[in-house]
Design a protein around this motif. Structure first.
Motif, mmCIF file in Angstrom:
data_model
loop_
_atom_site.group_PDB
_atom_site.id
_atom_site.type_symbol
_atom_site.label_atom_id
_atom_site.label_comp_id
_atom_site.label_asym_id
_atom_site.label_seq_id
_atom_site.Cartn_x
_atom_site.Cartn_y
_atom_site.Cartn_z
ATOM 1 N N GLU A 197 0.827 -1.209 0.000
ATOM 2 C CA GLU A 197 0.000 0.000 0.000
ATOM 3 C C GLU A 197 0.860 1.258 0.000
ATOM 4 O O GLU A 197 0.457 2.291 -0.541
ATOM 5 C CB GLU A 197 -0.931 -0.008 1.218
ATOM 6 N N ILE A 198 2.051 1.179 0.608
ATOM 7 C CA ILE A 198 2.931 2.345 0.670
ATOM 8 C C ILE A 198 3.367 2.765 -0.730
ATOM 9 O O ILE A 198 3.535 3.953 -1.020
ATOM 10 C CB ILE A 198 4.162 2.040 1.554
ATOM 11 N N LYS A 199 3.550 1.789 -1.624
ATOM 12 C CA LYS A 199 4.030 2.089 -2.973
ATOM 13 C C LYS A 199 3.038 2.911 -3.781
ATOM 14 O O LYS A 199 3.394 3.474 -4.815
ATOM 15 C CB LYS A 199 4.329 0.782 -3.715
ATOM 16 N N GLU A 200 1.783 2.971 -3.318
ATOM 17 C CA GLU A 200 0.749 3.658 -4.088
ATOM 18 C C GLU A 200 0.594 5.125 -3.706
ATOM 19 O O GLU A 200 -0.192 5.833 -4.319
ATOM 20 C CB GLU A 200 -0.598 2.942 -3.890
ATOM 21 N N VAL A 201 1.320 5.594 -2.684
ATOM 22 C CA VAL A 201 1.133 6.970 -2.222
ATOM 23 C C VAL A 201 2.111 7.903 -2.923
ATOM 24 O O VAL A 201 3.091 7.471 -3.542
ATOM 25 C CB VAL A 201 1.305 7.070 -0.689
ATOM 26 N N SER A 202 1.856 9.204 -2.804
ATOM 27 C CA SER A 202 2.680 10.189 -3.510
ATOM 28 C C SER A 202 3.985 10.489 -2.786
ATOM 29 O O SER A 202 4.938 10.968 -3.399
ATOM 30 C CB SER A 202 1.889 11.490 -3.694
ATOM 31 N N ASP A 203 4.042 10.227 -1.472
ATOM 32 C CA ASP A 203 5.259 10.488 -0.700
ATOM 33 C C ASP A 203 5.642 9.201 0.022
ATOM 34 O O ASP A 203 5.276 8.975 1.175
ATOM 35 C CB ASP A 203 5.025 11.626 0.299
ATOM 36 N N ILE A 204 6.381 8.354 -0.670
ATOM 37 C CA ILE A 204 6.725 7.042 -0.126
ATOM 38 C C ILE A 204 7.592 7.168 1.120
ATOM 39 O O ILE A 204 7.409 6.437 2.094
ATOM 40 C CB ILE A 204 7.434 6.193 -1.201
ATOM 41 N N GLY A 205 8.536 8.103 1.110
ATOM 42 C CA GLY A 205 9.437 8.247 2.248
ATOM 43 C C GLY A 205 8.692 8.507 3.542
ATOM 44 O O GLY A 205 8.879 7.797 4.540
ATOM 45 N N GLN A 206 7.829 9.514 3.549
ATOM 46 C CA GLN A 206 7.104 9.854 4.767
ATOM 47 C C GLN A 206 6.116 8.761 5.147
ATOM 48 O O GLN A 206 5.915 8.466 6.327
ATOM 49 C CB GLN A 206 6.365 11.187 4.598
ATOM 50 N N SER A 207 5.497 8.146 4.143
ATOM 51 C CA SER A 207 4.552 7.068 4.424
ATOM 52 C C SER A 207 5.255 5.882 5.073
ATOM 53 O O SER A 207 4.711 5.240 5.978
ATOM 54 C CB SER A 207 3.860 6.626 3.133
ATOM 55 N N LEU A 208 6.477 5.582 4.627
ATOM 56 C CA LEU A 208 7.245 4.486 5.217
ATOM 57 C C LEU A 208 7.546 4.772 6.681
ATOM 58 O O LEU A 208 7.413 3.892 7.543
ATOM 59 C CB LEU A 208 8.540 4.280 4.431
ATOM 60 N N VAL A 209 7.937 6.007 6.981
ATOM 61 C CA VAL A 209 8.188 6.401 8.372
ATOM 62 C C VAL A 209 6.919 6.247 9.201
ATOM 63 O O VAL A 209 6.922 5.646 10.283
ATOM 64 C CB VAL A 209 8.701 7.853 8.444
ATOM 65 N N ASP A 210 5.807 6.782 8.692
ATOM 66 C CA ASP A 210 4.555 6.768 9.451
ATOM 67 C C ASP A 210 4.055 5.347 9.689
ATOM 68 O O ASP A 210 3.665 4.994 10.807
ATOM 69 C CB ASP A 210 3.482 7.572 8.707
ATOM 70 N N ARG A 211 4.062 4.521 8.629
ATOM 71 C CA ARG A 211 3.516 3.167 8.745
ATOM 72 C C ARG A 211 4.355 2.303 9.684
ATOM 73 O O ARG A 211 3.818 1.574 10.518
ATOM 74 C CB ARG A 211 3.449 2.504 7.366
ATOM 75 N N MET A 212 5.673 2.362 9.533
ATOM 76 C CA MET A 212 6.521 1.515 10.362
ATOM 77 C C MET A 212 6.500 1.971 11.814
ATOM 78 O O MET A 212 6.455 1.152 12.734
ATOM 79 C CB MET A 212 7.950 1.489 9.824
ATOM 80 N N ALA A 213 6.521 3.278 12.042
ATOM 81 C CA ALA A 213 6.464 3.780 13.413
ATOM 82 C C ALA A 213 5.137 3.401 14.065
ATOM 83 O O ALA A 213 5.092 2.984 15.227
ATOM 84 C CB ALA A 213 6.655 5.295 13.429
ATOM 85 N N GLU A 214 4.061 3.516 13.308
ATOM 86 C CA GLU A 214 2.744 3.150 13.826
ATOM 87 C C GLU A 214 2.688 1.667 14.183
ATOM 88 O O GLU A 214 2.184 1.276 15.233
ATOM 89 C CB GLU A 214 1.672 3.475 12.785
#
Length: 226
Positions: free
Chosen positions: A81-98
């Protein structure tokens, strides 16, 4: 037509029973450990005979392999799902931290911790665990490489090393959650997004910086160390 419906019903029933065994085994492994949990204990909790379980799994090691594969499949779907967003870097930080800090899942790490412990002693457990680890590493690597192409992950560093480090961080916090009370995990909550952003070469997230400034997390740690 009726034959196909009957076959599909049998497949669904078989998969349901298979998941029933995995759920029961996961609970037994958390409670008694891999070595301590017997097939009779698993069968009792699953509500079926030991022989019936052997119809689906030839050994406890095979059950562990299926549990790990199921968890990895869920994790890989989330990473996709992260690959589908416009800002992969920030999404990776948010998802993994969550995922690392989710207090609702505070008891869940006890199972992977037990499985990793069993893998350290039993090659029959270690082999499938390492295979699943390679799968999840490969999926994270796909996301990081896409973020590099997208320009939302600017740091030029060995991708494999970065992905391995993210997994080590995830595993370490999982151990923390399995062994220590929730408040011990909460201590690192404000700092984790900053650490992950630093690893990926991203700007420090403002909400995390504001939380650290408000709580005095860094100042408090420095005072404790002095």
């Amino acid at each position: 037509m009726a034959e196909k419906v009957g076959r599909d019903t049998r497949i669904r029933r078989g998969e349901s029973r298979r998941q029933q065994v995995l759920d029961a085994a996961a609970q037994c492994f958390r409670r008694s450990g891999f070595r301590g949990a017997s097939m009779s204990e698993i069968s009792s909790l699953a509500g079926m005979s030991t022989g019936h379980i052997y119809h689906y799994f030839k050994s406890k090691e095979a059950i562990v392999e299926a549990i790990v594969a199921r968890d990895i499949d869920q994790g890989m779907a989330s990473i996709d799902e992260i690959k589908e967003v416009s800002d992969i870097g920030q999404s990776l930080v948010d998802r993994m931290a969550e995922g690392m800090l989710d207090r609702d899942k505070v008891s869940a790490p006890a199972l992977p911790l037990e499985i990793m412990s069993a893998a350290a002693r039993n090659p029959a457990v270690a082999d499938p665990v390492m295979g699943c680890r390679e799968r999840i590493l490969g999926k994270i690597q796909e996301v990081v490489e896409e973020g590099l192409r997208q320009g939302t992950i600017p740091r030029d560093m060995p991708v494999r090393a970065l992905c391995s480090l993210l997994c080590v961080l995830y595993d370490g916090i999982s151990v923390q959650k399995a062994v220590f009370p929730p408040q011990e995990v909460d201590v690192i909550r404000p700092l984790l997004p900053l650490l992950m952003a630093g690893l990926l070469g991203l700007p420090m997230p403002r909400p995390a910086l504001e939380t650290v400034a408000r709580t005095g997390a860094l100042a408090g740690d420095a005072k404790d160390m002095s």
